[in-house]
Scaffold this active site. Structure first.
Site, short mmCIF file in Angstrom:
data_model
loop_
_atom_site.label_atom_id
_atom_site.label_comp_id
_atom_site.label_asym_id
_atom_site.label_seq_id
_atom_site.Cartn_x
_atom_site.Cartn_y
_atom_site.Cartn_z
N TRP A 227 -5.42 1.11 -6.11
CA TRP A 227 -4.19 0.76 -6.83
C TRP A 227 -3.40 -0.30 -6.11
O TRP A 227 -2.86 -1.22 -6.72
CB TRP A 227 -3.35 2.01 -7.13
CG TRP A 227 -3.99 2.83 -8.20
CD1 TRP A 227 -4.53 4.08 -8.06
CD2 TRP A 227 -4.22 2.46 -9.56
NE1 TRP A 227 -5.07 4.50 -9.26
CE2 TRP A 227 -4.91 3.52 -10.19
CE3 TRP A 227 -3.94 1.31 -10.32
CZ2 TRP A 227 -5.28 3.50 -11.55
CZ3 TRP A 227 -4.32 1.28 -11.66
CH2 TRP A 227 -4.98 2.36 -12.25
N ASP B 131 4.78 2.32 -5.23
CA ASP B 131 4.15 2.85 -6.44
C ASP B 131 3.91 4.33 -6.20
O ASP B 131 2.97 4.72 -5.50
CB ASP B 131 2.84 2.11 -6.70
CG ASP B 131 2.05 2.70 -7.86
OD1 ASP B 131 2.50 3.69 -8.47
OD2 ASP B 131 0.95 2.16 -8.15
N LYS C 116 1.15 11.44 -14.56
CA LYS C 116 0.62 12.34 -13.53
C LYS C 116 1.56 13.52 -13.30
O LYS C 116 1.14 14.65 -13.46
CB LYS C 116 0.37 11.58 -12.23
CG LYS C 116 -0.96 10.80 -12.23
CD LYS C 116 -0.86 9.39 -12.73
CE LYS C 116 -2.19 8.68 -12.77
NZ LYS C 116 -2.06 7.23 -12.58
C1 PLP Z 1 -2.40 5.92 -12.56
C2 PLP Z 1 -1.88 4.96 -11.58
C3 PLP Z 1 -1.54 3.64 -11.92
C4 PLP Z 1 -1.78 3.08 -13.31
O1 PLP Z 1 -0.85 3.56 -14.19
P1 PLP Z 1 -0.79 3.01 -15.69
O2 PLP Z 1 0.35 3.79 -16.21
O3 PLP Z 1 -2.09 3.33 -16.32
O4 PLP Z 1 -0.53 1.56 -15.63
C5 PLP Z 1 -1.02 2.82 -10.95
N1 PLP Z 1 -0.83 3.27 -9.70
C6 PLP Z 1 -1.14 4.52 -9.32
C7 PLP Z 1 -0.89 4.96 -7.92
C8 PLP Z 1 -1.67 5.40 -10.26
O5 PLP Z 1 -1.98 6.66 -9.88
#
Ligand code: PLP
Length: 360
Positions: free
Chosen positions: A102, A171, A195
């Site tokens: 990511w 993030d 999540k």
């Molecule tokens: C799932 C995830 C993403 C992507 O998220 P989207 O909502 O599909 O854009 C980005 N960063 C992390 C750490 C994730 O777990």
């Protein structure tokens, strides 16, 4: 059929009481005489819901008053582009710490919008560890330092930060609300909801107010954090149903005793599962540096890829879903978000032991 133990990496499990409440209120929400999905986002009742969602999140995370909370669309991936657009000039450096898939994606997207630099990377170690913070290379005049505290695919989690740096952007898609977090250490925290917060389609951002005053380039309103903040995240029609479910999840988090209690439970869940992996005599392995093992996403491999399919088939028959690992890492991944309880982890561990007895 009944609901399975859900180890999906995302969208992931939601708390059952939240789903039940949403089910109960599906046709008529409070006294709206319609579903929450069927009323205007400008309706007083919906605005009250939006405000109470924000108040709950502020309470749960003890968000300082000089931070704005935004509920946006586009997922975390949209933020990979919007963050540099809103915060970095085209010729300005922005530092990225690469600890997994990511953070790599976030850095790649920023390359087209500013001078994205790699401050540190554990790519050489196949993203099984975190580069020592003392060795991170921070750029002079950087717009920000970007980190990914929990790498959902590689199962690496960390909170170390340099003592001094540009504002830190994190993030926290797969770790938000999983344990206490000191918001004041960050300039921006952002998370796709699917999540630990709610359904996909809504993104939570916690942004320090002074950062909203940056104007590195002209932007259309819809891409501007400041415009969203000035319009209480209702510049256009927001994902109202996702916002509603997020509010229910925040209430659930509070009812669980908040992040201290939830963090304690998540620590216990993760420790048990890693102990089972490490105690399997090498049948199951997790390669991540024990200091940085994720509490949320636990990847592990079996001794032979040929065992993957039977493992998954047996798991499904035993009522467990979502254990297939990401193709980048292979093997299995158990995502044990807040809504995947300790009982689910116990069932998984028991199944792993049983599977090893038969196949080891
Ligand atoms: C799932 C995830 C993403 C992507 O998220 P989207 O909502 O599909 O854009 C980005 N960063 C992390 C750490 C994730 O777990």
């Amino acid at each position: 059929m009944s609901r399975a133990f859900n180890f999906s990496a995302g969208p992931g499990a939601l708390p059952e009481p939240v789903l039940r409440q949403a089910q109960q209120e599906m046709l008529e929400w409070r006294d709206a005489r319609a579903s929450v999905m069927e009323i205007s986002h400008r309706d007083k009742a919906f605005i009250a819901l939006a405000e109470s969602a924000e108040a709950s999140l502020r309470e749960i995370l003890a968000i300082p008053s000089n931070y704005k909370v935004l509920f946006l669309q586009g997922g975390a991936t949209a933020q990979f582009a919007l963050l540099p657009m809103n915060l970095a000039a085209p010729d300005q450096a922005a530092d990225y710490v690469l600890t997994g898939a990511w953070s790599e994606k976030a850095a790649k997207e920023a390359e087209t919008l500013c001078t994205a630099k790699v401050a540190a990377s554990s790519a050489d170690a196949n993203f099984t560890t975190v580069p020592d913070v003392a060795g991170w290379t921070l750029s002079e005049g950087a717009a920000y330092l970007h980190v990914t505290p929990n790498e959902t695919i590689h199962g690496v989690e960390f909170y170390e930060l340099p003592e001094r740096s540009a504002p830190v952007i994190a993030d926290v898609s797969s770790t938000i609300l999983s344990r206490p977090l000191d918001v004041s250490k960050y300039g921006v925290l952002y998370a796709g909801a699917q999540k630990n917060i709610g359904p996909s389609g809504i993104t939570v951002m916690i942004v320090r107010e002074d950062l909203l005053e940056r104007k590195p380039r002209a932007l259309p309103q819809i891409l501007s954090y400041k415009a969203h903040a000035e319009n209480q995240s209702m510049l256009n029609t927001p994902p109202t149903f996702g916002w509603y479910v997020a509010a229910l999840v925040f209430d659930w988090v509070k009812a669980q005793g908040g992040l201290a209690a939830i963090g304690e439970r998540n620590r216990r869940k993760a420790e048990k599962l890693y102990a089972a992996i490490d105690g399997s005599g090498g049948f199951y392995t997790n390669q991540v540096d024990p200091r940085y093992r994720s509490w949320m996403n636990v990847p592990f491999v079996l001794p032979d890829e040929k065992l993957d399919a039977p493992f998954l088939k047996g798991a499904e028959a035993a009522g467990m879903l979502g254990l297939k690992g990401h193709r980048a890492v292979g093997g299995m991944r158990a995502s044990i978000y807040n809504a995947t309880g300790e009982a689910a982890v116990d069932v998984l561990i028991e199944y792993m032991r049983e599977f090893q007895r038969k196949n080891g």
